[in-house]
Write an enzyme that holds these catalytic residues in place. Structure first.
Site, PDB file in Angstrom:
ATOM      1  CE  LYS A 221      -5.412  15.323  56.501  1.00 40.24           C
ATOM      2  NZ  LYS A 221      -4.865  14.053  56.934  1.00 40.24           N
TER       3      LYS A 221
HETATM    4  C1  LIG Z   1      -4.956  12.929  57.921  1.00 43.99           C
HETATM    5  C2  LIG Z   1      -4.719  12.899  59.383  1.00 43.99           C
HETATM    6  C3  LIG Z   1      -3.835  11.976  59.959  1.00 43.99           C
HETATM    7  C4  LIG Z   1      -3.229  10.836  59.220  1.00 43.99           C
HETATM    8  O1  LIG Z   1      -2.485  11.139  58.145  1.00 43.99           O
HETATM    9  P1  LIG Z   1      -2.322  10.037  56.966  1.00 43.99           P
HETATM   10  O2  LIG Z   1      -1.246  10.606  56.138  1.00 43.99           O
HETATM   11  O3  LIG Z   1      -3.636   9.941  56.274  1.00 43.99           O
HETATM   12  O4  LIG Z   1      -1.939   8.745  57.616  1.00 43.99           O
HETATM   13  C5  LIG Z   1      -3.558  12.075  61.313  1.00 43.99           C
HETATM   14  N1  LIG Z   1      -4.159  12.998  62.071  1.00 43.99           N
HETATM   15  C6  LIG Z   1      -5.037  13.877  61.570  1.00 43.99           C
HETATM   16  C7  LIG Z   1      -5.626  14.896  62.480  1.00 43.99           C
HETATM   17  C8  LIG Z   1      -5.368  13.843  60.225  1.00 43.99           C
HETATM   18  O5  LIG Z   1      -6.282  14.699  59.728  1.00 43.99           O
END
Ligand SMILES: *Cc1c(COP(=O)(O)O)cnc(C)c1O
Length: 406
Positions: A221
Site C-alpha cells: 500500500k
Molecule cells: C489491501 C486491501 C484491503 C485489506 O487490507 P489488509 O490490510 O491487507 O487487510 C481491503 N480492501 C482493499 C480494496 C484493499 O486493497
C-alpha cells in the site's frame, strides 16, 4: 536498504525459451537489469528510529506511545476526529460491520471491482454481500446502480444494513450522490479506503465521509507498517468500541471479565513506529505516484488502443497503482501478451481486480449492473507504480510496452 519482494510477485524467473512477441533486440541488454516490482515497500529514514525507540523503551506490545501517537498523527493527516490502529485493513472492515450492527442474514451492498478483503468480513458476520457494478468514469461503484438497487430493495422491504464503498487504486468514488443515497435510505456508509490514503473528493480525504472509514498499511500500500490498518470515524463512541473489541473485549474489572465477543485486532506499538515514519512521507509518496501516472499517460496514453484509468474532476487521485486499458484490436496485442512481455524483462504487472461477483466464493450472491467491471478486468493492467521508481525504471517499462504497438 534491502527491498523486500512484494507479496504480489509471482517469483517466476523469466522463461527465455518463450518466443519474443516483438523485436526486442534493442532492449535485450536490459534483460539483465534488476526486477521492477508493482508496488514494493518504500522506506524512509525515520521508521527505524521509531522502531529502535520501541525496543529501547521495551514497548514491544499492542499498546504504547507509538500506537497513540500514530493514531493522533494519522487523524490529523486525513482530517478526522478519531482513529483506532488495527492489525489489518480487513480487521477494520470486520469491526466496522459489527459497529453498524450487521448480523447474520443481513444484506450488505459492496463494490464488485475490488480485492476480496472488501467483502470477506461480510461473510465473517454471516451476512450476504450484494455486489454493485462500476461506472466507467471512476471505475468505482456506479451511483445510478446503487440508486436502482436501493429502490428495488426498498420495494421488497429489505434494505441493506450497510454499504461498503471502495476507492479503487487511489481513486475516489463519486461520494456526493452515494452519500446522498445512503442518507436518504438511512444506511451507514463504510468507506474501504485501503487503497486511497492521500486521495481526496472535493478537497476532503477519502475515508472521512462515511460513518466509518478503513485504511490499510499492508506491504504494497502507499504507506506500510508491513501489515496493519486504521479504522476512523467522527463518532468517538464507535472508535472507543472498536478499541474495546480489538483487544478481546475485556470488561472493567479486577479479574478477566468478558460479556462481549472480542478479537485480537490491535496494531503493535513496534509497527506503529514504522507507520509514524511512513506517514511523514505521505505527501511525497502521493507526488511520486502521480508523477509516474502522468509519465504513463503522456507516453502510453497517446498510443492507439491504450487508455489510462481516468481521473474525474470531482477528486484528486493518488494513483496508488497506475492502471491502463488495452484494446487488443487497436493496440495489436492483448493485455495478457503485454504482461508476458513485461515478465520477460522481470517487470511485475497484474490484471485489474477480478470482480467479486465473478469469484467462485461469491457465486451465489446478487450482482447489480452490467459488464463494466468485467470489461475492466478483461482488458485492464496495473503497471509498476512504486514511489521508489526511478526515471530509468519508467523508461524501461514504457519502452517495452511501446515496442509492442502495431
Ligand atoms: C489491501 C486491501 C484491503 C485489506 O487490507 P489488509 O490490510 O491487507 O487487510 C481491503 N480492501 C482493499 C480494496 C484493499 O486493497
Amino acid at each position: 536498504m534491502q527491498h523486500f519482494q512484494s507479496e504480489t510477485s509471482d517469483n517466476r524467473t523469466p522463461d527465455t525459451s518463450e518466443p519474443n512477441i516483438a523485436d526486442h533486440s534493442d532492449l535485450d541488454i536490459q534483460k539483465t537489469a534488476p526486477p521492477i516490482l508493482l508496488s514494493p515497500p518504500h522506506l524512509g529514514t525515520d521508521e527505524l528510529g521509531f522502531v529502535v525507540n520501541a525496543f529501547e523503551t521495551n514497548w514491544i506490545a499492542p499498546a504504547g506511545p507509538h500506537l497513540d501517537a500514530f493514531e493522533q498523527e494519522f487523524s490529523e493527516a486525513v482530517g478526522i476526529s478519531h482513529a483506532a490502529a488495527l492489525s489489518s485493513g480487513t480487521a477494520g472492515i470486520h469491526l466496522a460491520l459489527q459497529l453498524v450492527g450487521v448480523e447474520p442474514g443481513d444484506e450488505v451492498f459492496c463494490s464488485t471491482l475490488t480485492f476480496v478483503a472488501s467483502a470477506n468480513p461480510i461473510l465473517y458476520q454471516g451476512a450476504v454481500p450484494v455486489f454493485i457494478d462500476s461506472e466507467r468514469t471512476s471505475w468505482n461503484m456506479d451511483p445510478n446502480l446503487l440508486s436502482q438497487a436501493l429502490r428495488q430493495r426498498a420495494r421488497l422491504g429489505k434494505l441493506p444494513k450497510a454499504v461498503v464503498l471502495v476507492h479503487l487504486y487511489g481513486q475516489s468514488a463519486d461520494l456526493g450522490p452515494i452519500l446522498e443515497l445512503c442518507n436518504e435510505y438511512d444506511i451507514p456508509l463504510i468507506e474501504d479506503a485501503a487503497e486511497s490514503l492521500g486521495a481526496t473528493y472535493q478537497g476532503k480525504a477519502t475515508g472521512t465521509f462515511g460513518r466509518l472509514g478503513v485504511f490499510s498499511f499492508n506491504g504494497n500500500k502507499i504507506i506500510t507498517t508491513s501489515g496493519g490498518g486504521m479504522l476512523v470515524s467522527e463518532d468517538a463512541t464507535l472508535i472507543a468500541k472498536a478499541r474495546f473489541l480489538s483487544t478481546q473485549a475485556r470488561d472493567i474489572a479486577p479479574h478477566y471479565q468478558h460479556s462481549h465477543l472480542g478479537y485480537n485486532y490491535r496494531l503493535s506499538n513496534v509497527l506503529a513506529g514504522i507507520g509514524r515514519g511512513q506517514l511523514r512521507l505521505l505527501s511525497k509518496k502521493v507526488a511520486a505516484r502521480r508523477r509516474i501516472y502522468h509519465r504513463y499517460l503522456q507516453d502510453l496514453g497517446s498510443l492507439p488502443g491504450l487508455t489510462l484509468m481516468p481521473e474525474p474532476t470531482f477528486g484528486r487521485a493518488t494513483h496508488w497503482l497506475s492502471c491502463m486499458l488495452i484494446d487488443p484490436r487497436k493496440f495489436g496485442v492483448s493485455r495478457n501478451r503485454v504482461q508476458e512481455a513485461l515478465r520477460d524483462h522481470q517487470i511485475e504487472s497484474r490484471p485489474v481486480w477480478k470482480p467479486l461477483h465473478l469469484q467462485p466464493l461469491f457465486a451465489q450472491c446478487d450482482h447489480i449492473g452490467g459488464t463494466v467491471s468485467e470489461d475492466l478486468f478483461n482488458n485492464g493492467i496495473c503497471l509498476p507504480s512504486g514511489s521508489g521508481m526511478t526515471d530509468a525504471d519508467l523508461d524501461r517499462v514504457i519502452a517495452i510496452i511501446s515496442s509492442l504497438a502495431s
